[in-house]
Design a protein around this motif. Sequence first.
Motif, mmCIF file in Angstrom:
data_model
loop_
_atom_site.group_PDB
_atom_site.id
_atom_site.type_symbol
_atom_site.label_atom_id
_atom_site.label_comp_id
_atom_site.label_asym_id
_atom_site.label_seq_id
_atom_site.Cartn_x
_atom_site.Cartn_y
_atom_site.Cartn_z
ATOM 1 N N ILE A 187 29.187 36.270 34.238
ATOM 2 C CA ILE A 187 30.574 36.303 33.760
ATOM 3 C C ILE A 187 31.458 36.840 34.879
ATOM 4 C CG2 ILE A 187 32.183 37.323 32.086
ATOM 5 C CD1 ILE A 187 29.890 37.621 30.146
ATOM 6 N N ASN A 188 32.615 36.200 35.059
ATOM 7 C CA ASN A 188 33.596 36.732 35.999
ATOM 8 C C ASN A 188 34.966 36.812 35.345
ATOM 9 O OD1 ASN A 188 34.675 37.610 38.563
ATOM 10 N ND2 ASN A 188 35.652 35.609 38.658
ATOM 11 N N ILE A 189 35.630 37.937 35.551
ATOM 12 C CA ILE A 189 37.000 38.132 35.084
ATOM 13 C C ILE A 189 37.926 38.029 36.288
ATOM 14 C CG2 ILE A 189 38.623 39.827 34.122
ATOM 15 C CD1 ILE A 189 36.226 40.956 32.536
ATOM 16 N N ILE A 190 39.019 37.290 36.153
ATOM 17 C CA ILE A 190 40.058 37.249 37.178
ATOM 18 C C ILE A 190 41.320 37.855 36.574
ATOM 19 C CG2 ILE A 190 41.391 35.843 38.788
ATOM 20 C CD1 ILE A 190 39.276 33.687 38.576
ATOM 21 N N THR A 191 41.695 39.034 37.065
ATOM 22 C CA THR A 191 42.876 39.719 36.517
ATOM 23 C C THR A 191 44.164 39.084 37.026
ATOM 24 O OG1 THR A 191 42.778 41.331 38.332
ATOM 25 C CG2 THR A 191 41.665 41.917 36.270
ATOM 26 N N ASN A 192 44.249 38.832 38.322
ATOM 27 C CA ASN A 192 45.441 38.245 38.926
ATOM 28 C C ASN A 192 45.135 37.905 40.384
ATOM 29 O OD1 ASN A 192 45.805 40.947 40.241
ATOM 30 N ND2 ASN A 192 46.345 41.506 38.142
ATOM 31 N N ILE A 193 45.992 37.090 40.978
ATOM 32 C CA ILE A 193 45.877 36.742 42.402
ATOM 33 C C ILE A 193 47.265 36.891 43.016
ATOM 34 C CG2 ILE A 193 45.276 34.970 44.090
ATOM 35 C CD1 ILE A 193 43.508 33.670 41.942
ATOM 36 N N GLU A 194 47.338 37.673 44.103
ATOM 37 C CA GLU A 194 48.630 37.874 44.762
ATOM 38 C C GLU A 194 48.499 37.844 46.271
ATOM 39 O OE1 GLU A 194 51.888 40.075 43.511
ATOM 40 O OE2 GLU A 194 50.835 41.019 41.841
#
Length: 482
Positions: A187-194
């Motif tokens: 499982i992978n969570i991606i919170t945000n990309i900036e």
Amino acid sequence: MSNIINTQKTFKINNINHIYFIGIGGSGMGGIAKILFKQGYQISGSDLTSNLITKDLISLGITIYFKQEIKNITNNIDLIIRSSAIKNNNPELIIAKKLNIMVISRGQMLAELMRFYYGISITGTHGKTTTTAMIYEIYKLSGLDPTFINGGILKNTKEYAYLGSSKYFITEADESDRSFLYLKPIINIITNIENEHLDFYNNNIEILKKNFLKFCKKIPFYGSIIICIDNVHNFDLIKNYLFNCKCNLITYGFHKNADIQLYNYKQNGYKSQFYILEKKNNLSLKINLNIPGYHNALNATAAYTVSKFNNINEKIILKSLENFNGIIRRFDILGIIFPKKQIKYKQNIIVINDYGHHPTEINLTIETARKIWPNRNLIMIFQPHRYSRTKNLLNYFVQILSKVDKLFLLQVYSAGENFIKNADSRYLFKKIKKLGIILPKLIYFTDYYSISNYILSKLKGNEIVIFQGAGDINKISSLLIK
């Protein structure tokens, strides 16, 4: 399948006994060192400064040198793990290569630790550490006893790493140096990309996004990608790439199209509450948090989502989230300075330490503080972290830092970088002053005591004082409280 396994406690890498860490006190490095020590390896290492992690490792019996020099590297060392902050001209690294000692990166070792587990990774520019900690506490409360490595220290338990007995392995996955590509989680969570750490991605956020996509493709068909739909770059990944991924895709956020949607967020002082709607099950739940901020509501929702995917009971999830007290150096209230006869403040002063060093993180800190204490003056002591970040995000820094009532700028914490013209504190000071919203103060002192005393002399009372940055600024805030 049973959650309890024993292979990770008995598995040993052939011909490897003594492992040495260059930069052992760094984010994530200390956690790996602690897990390997608990697994029975001989551990030693070096770092340039002492911190809570090095103190904990020393208390376990691990030898740590606070000067990186040739004599630390001996022939009985079988493997060296280097922090991504360690340059190629490091003396320990140079002698290790001469002695033909194998050297690998932190990310490579983390991948080997995860190899025999059910891996849960948390990626993204912001929120990784808090989300990782929330998930760990939920799984621990549910009796799943996970292994855990984090980049920050939990306030509740003072943990940053733990060797559990179950199949679950929960960890941050760092995109800053592409090391997350070594991992193969379920499982992978991606919170945000900036726009962050773009020096590793040719200063092109599209390349960064493609690396996130590459990482997502490692998730097996029975696993899950859990991604915040509110972030514009996450949304782009979902729309153009992830919509046809072979694994389970679960979106979360305030956005109306989120699979797990947040709504009715309210903040009551330092606490917060909100509702989530699980659209698949038509289930609505109220979540209470002991920490403030929209960003923490999103972090909690990510933790809820992964926990539900692994069939943890909702009551346990909600109880754990309500009891979560945060991470040291994440909007961390250090204490209160009360009015005294010799210091005639109008009212007390609240001192906060926050690790955020990207303009988006700083903006969230400012907004959260304004909501909690709307009638107090907001003072920020900011230590820029890296010349490259200051240069790449200069105008964004100028805009966000101008939102406080009073700003003190410390010298740049270089983190090993060379000086870059028009990217130092003096230049940032000039740009903020030119904007004309506030009149910042540039601090030239370099010793902690002088800085602390200077700041103390400028306080009047009824203020929120936030020490902001990822460098050694926390040592100044500790002195101010003392």
